[in-house]
Design an enzyme around this catalytic site. Sequence first.
Site, PDB file in Angstrom:
ATOM      1  N   CYS A 116       0.783  -1.128  -0.029  1.00 65.96           N
ATOM      2  CA  CYS A 116       0.061  -0.017   0.142  1.00 65.96           C
ATOM      3  C   CYS A 116       0.925   1.264   0.094  1.00 65.96           C
ATOM      4  O   CYS A 116       0.294   2.092  -0.210  1.00 65.96           O
ATOM      5  CB  CYS A 116      -0.715  -0.072   1.110  1.00 65.96           C
ATOM      6  SG  CYS A 116      -2.040  -1.493   1.153  1.00 65.96           S
ATOM      7  N   HIS A 256      -3.491   7.114   2.105  1.00 65.19           N
ATOM      8  CA  HIS A 256      -3.953   5.829   1.792  1.00 65.19           C
ATOM      9  C   HIS A 256      -5.180   5.498   2.037  1.00 65.19           C
ATOM     10  O   HIS A 256      -5.614   5.575   3.205  1.00 65.19           O
ATOM     11  CB  HIS A 256      -2.808   4.900   2.175  1.00 65.19           C
ATOM     12  CG  HIS A 256      -3.279   3.525   1.678  1.00 65.19           C
ATOM     13  ND1 HIS A 256      -3.581   2.858   0.501  1.00 65.19           N
ATOM     14  CD2 HIS A 256      -3.289   2.255   2.461  1.00 65.19           C
ATOM     15  CE1 HIS A 256      -3.642   1.954   0.448  1.00 65.19           C
ATOM     16  NE2 HIS A 256      -3.788   1.394   1.882  1.00 65.19           N
ATOM     17  N   ASN A 286      -9.989  -0.202  -0.904  1.00 62.38           N
ATOM     18  CA  ASN A 286      -8.676  -0.283  -0.915  1.00 62.38           C
ATOM     19  C   ASN A 286      -8.052  -0.913  -2.207  1.00 62.38           C
ATOM     20  O   ASN A 286      -8.076  -2.081  -2.309  1.00 62.38           O
ATOM     21  CB  ASN A 286      -7.992  -0.887   0.326  1.00 62.38           C
ATOM     22  CG  ASN A 286      -6.566  -0.876   0.600  1.00 62.38           C
ATOM     23  OD1 ASN A 286      -5.742  -0.546  -0.190  1.00 62.38           O
ATOM     24  ND2 ASN A 286      -6.045  -1.476   1.519  1.00 62.38           N
TER      25      ASN A 286
HETATM   26  O1  UT7 Z   1      -3.772  -1.257   3.401  1.00 62.35           O
HETATM   27  C1  UT7 Z   1      -3.061  -1.990   3.984  1.00 62.35           C
HETATM   28  C2  UT7 Z   1      -3.072  -1.789   5.589  1.00 62.35           C
HETATM   29  N1  UT7 Z   1      -4.171  -2.581   6.007  1.00 62.35           N
HETATM   30  C3  UT7 Z   1      -5.218  -1.775   6.947  1.00 62.35           C
HETATM   31  O2  UT7 Z   1      -4.733  -0.674   7.165  1.00 62.35           O
HETATM   32  C4  UT7 Z   1      -6.103  -2.549   7.335  1.00 62.35           C
HETATM   33  C5  UT7 Z   1      -6.465  -2.481   8.875  1.00 62.35           C
HETATM   34  N2  UT7 Z   1      -7.466  -3.072   9.700  1.00 62.35           N
HETATM   35  C6  UT7 Z   1      -8.634  -2.631   9.604  1.00 62.35           C
HETATM   36  O3  UT7 Z   1      -9.149  -2.050   8.574  1.00 62.35           O
HETATM   37  C7  UT7 Z   1      -9.562  -3.371  10.487  1.00 62.35           C
HETATM   38  O4  UT7 Z   1      -9.155  -3.904  11.356  1.00 62.35           O
HETATM   39  C8  UT7 Z   1     -10.808  -4.325   9.834  1.00 62.35           C
HETATM   40  C9  UT7 Z   1     -11.846  -3.444   8.829  1.00 62.35           C
HETATM   41  C10 UT7 Z   1     -10.023  -5.283   8.885  1.00 62.35           C
HETATM   42  C11 UT7 Z   1     -11.586  -4.914  10.599  1.00 62.35           C
HETATM   43  O5  UT7 Z   1     -12.161  -4.316  11.784  1.00 62.35           O
HETATM   44  P1  UT7 Z   1     -11.938  -4.121  13.214  1.00 62.35           P
HETATM   45  O6  UT7 Z   1     -12.728  -3.138  13.758  1.00 62.35           O
HETATM   46  O7  UT7 Z   1     -10.623  -4.107  13.395  1.00 62.35           O
HETATM   47  O8  UT7 Z   1     -12.789  -5.555  13.594  1.00 62.35           O
HETATM   48  P2  UT7 Z   1     -12.078  -6.833  14.128  1.00 62.35           P
HETATM   49  O9  UT7 Z   1     -11.262  -7.706  13.258  1.00 62.35           O
HETATM   50  O10 UT7 Z   1     -11.426  -6.859  15.539  1.00 62.35           O
HETATM   51  O11 UT7 Z   1     -13.438  -7.899  14.281  1.00 62.35           O
HETATM   52  C12 UT7 Z   1     -14.601  -7.423  15.125  1.00 62.35           C
HETATM   53  C13 UT7 Z   1     -15.667  -8.457  14.899  1.00 62.35           C
HETATM   54  C14 UT7 Z   1     -15.129  -9.737  14.953  1.00 62.35           C
HETATM   55  O12 UT7 Z   1     -16.286 -10.557  15.582  1.00 62.35           O
HETATM   56  P3  UT7 Z   1     -16.084 -10.973  17.187  1.00 62.35           P
HETATM   57  O13 UT7 Z   1     -14.979 -11.719  17.274  1.00 62.35           O
HETATM   58  O14 UT7 Z   1     -16.093  -9.774  17.839  1.00 62.35           O
HETATM   59  O15 UT7 Z   1     -17.466 -11.821  17.412  1.00 62.35           O
HETATM   60  C15 UT7 Z   1     -15.083 -10.125  13.612  1.00 62.35           C
HETATM   61  O16 UT7 Z   1     -15.329 -11.541  13.210  1.00 62.35           O
HETATM   62  O17 UT7 Z   1     -16.269  -8.012  13.610  1.00 62.35           O
HETATM   63  C16 UT7 Z   1     -16.203  -9.518  13.094  1.00 62.35           C
HETATM   64  N3  UT7 Z   1     -16.008  -9.324  11.539  1.00 62.35           N
HETATM   65  C17 UT7 Z   1     -17.307  -9.224  10.667  1.00 62.35           C
HETATM   66  N4  UT7 Z   1     -18.517  -8.940  10.970  1.00 62.35           N
HETATM   67  C18 UT7 Z   1     -19.332  -8.656   9.859  1.00 62.35           C
HETATM   68  C19 UT7 Z   1     -15.015  -9.335  10.665  1.00 62.35           C
HETATM   69  N5  UT7 Z   1     -15.509  -8.806   9.619  1.00 62.35           N
HETATM   70  C20 UT7 Z   1     -16.654  -8.971   9.346  1.00 62.35           C
HETATM   71  C21 UT7 Z   1     -17.586  -8.596   8.486  1.00 62.35           C
HETATM   72  N6  UT7 Z   1     -18.828  -8.575   8.631  1.00 62.35           N
HETATM   73  N7  UT7 Z   1     -17.102  -8.302   6.982  1.00 62.35           N
END
Ligand code: UT7
Length: 332
Positions: A116, A256, A286
């Site tokens: 990225c 980004h 992204n």
């Molecule tokens: O460009 C390269 C660099 N990349 C980035 O900068 C990305 C950085 N990361 C992120 O943007 C975020 O971490 C994500 C958008 C990928 C995820 O968001 P988050 O707020 O960190 O969520 P999380 O991974 O902590 O997950 C929270 C909950 C989980 O459920 P439980 O364990 O709390 O029951 C996940 O299973 O959300 C759940 N979850 C979803 N629910 C509905 C994860 N993906 C989804 C989904 N739909 N697509």
Amino acid sequence: MDKTRAMITGIQGYVPDYVLTNKELETLVETNDEWILSRTGIRERRILKGEDQGTSVMGIEAVKGLLEKTNTKAEDIDLIICATVTPDLPFPATANIIADKVGAKNSFSFDLAAACSGFLFALNTGAQYIESGMHKKVIIVGADKMSSIVDYTDRTTCILFGDGAGAVLLEPTTEDMGIMDSILKSDGSGEPFLHMKAGGSRRPATHDTVEKREHFAYQEGATVFKFAVTNMADVSAEVMERNGLKGDDVAWLVPHQANKRIIDATANRMGIGPEKVMMNIERYGNTTAATIPLCLWEYEKQLKKGDNLILAAFGGGFTWGATYVKWAYNPK
Ligand code: UT7
């Protein structure tokens, strides 16, 4: 003698027609529009469909448009650098394919992989060829067909990424503008949190790697999120400080587009209001190396000569950086 700098003299973007909405993703994985929008800021992304359509297809469109728009002859281009992690093939370089197809027969060309942060790394690399006096016309392409390495059964990654390309033309100037300063960083210990497990020389493709779905981008989102927020804001603040810039002096933050929450946190830390933050994540998601040039392309008409821009990125590697650009032309 006045210092020669590299300035951006034109910008062009390209996104494919197909729109993959959050609603359609709801039919593929267990997710919903509300979750995606509130956690990432993404509503839809573009996907390059069709057989034998690689990243170069989008890069070629962006470069052709750039040449036309800047009245530049393809044979006058000295160098093309393509930042990508989704090259058409492991080799030859996608930049070579683009150069051939646009008729840049006097240029040399190569790919640069920094995920990225690829566009920022390539922009700074290209700028060095201009500043040194070695070249007069350099094209930097940021292009990725992320749909080719996204696992559409993995809800934690498939909602994030889209396909696209952007290209800028760099030329020399002795005016005090252009690419002014940069802080670029990488830290290989970030590998476990964002990588592709197979398909390289360590784990070449086998039935086993395909069955285990190892040819897709793997990300531990929450960990990457934390690193992204801290590091992108740190380098952006540092590059502003060492150039004597306060929030009010910055016309635009060009971040980004990985997650709206990361962008908001970075802008907040820099003392920059939302009205000065370029954002198109809602429509494109992204697009990895293409996010920054796609933003510049869409906001080009609002940019004025002398505007101070901070370009900032964070991505796989880990790689990250911030570049201070003094915009070099008024809307045409
Ligand atoms: O460009 C390269 C660099 N990349 C980035 O900068 C990305 C950085 N990361 C992120 O943007 C975020 O971490 C994500 C958008 C990928 C995820 O968001 P988050 O707020 O960190 O969520 P999380 O991974 O902590 O997950 C929270 C909950 C989980 O459920 P439980 O364990 O709390 O029951 C996940 O299973 O959300 C759940 N979850 C979803 N629910 C509905 C994860 N993906 C989804 C989904 N739909 N697509």
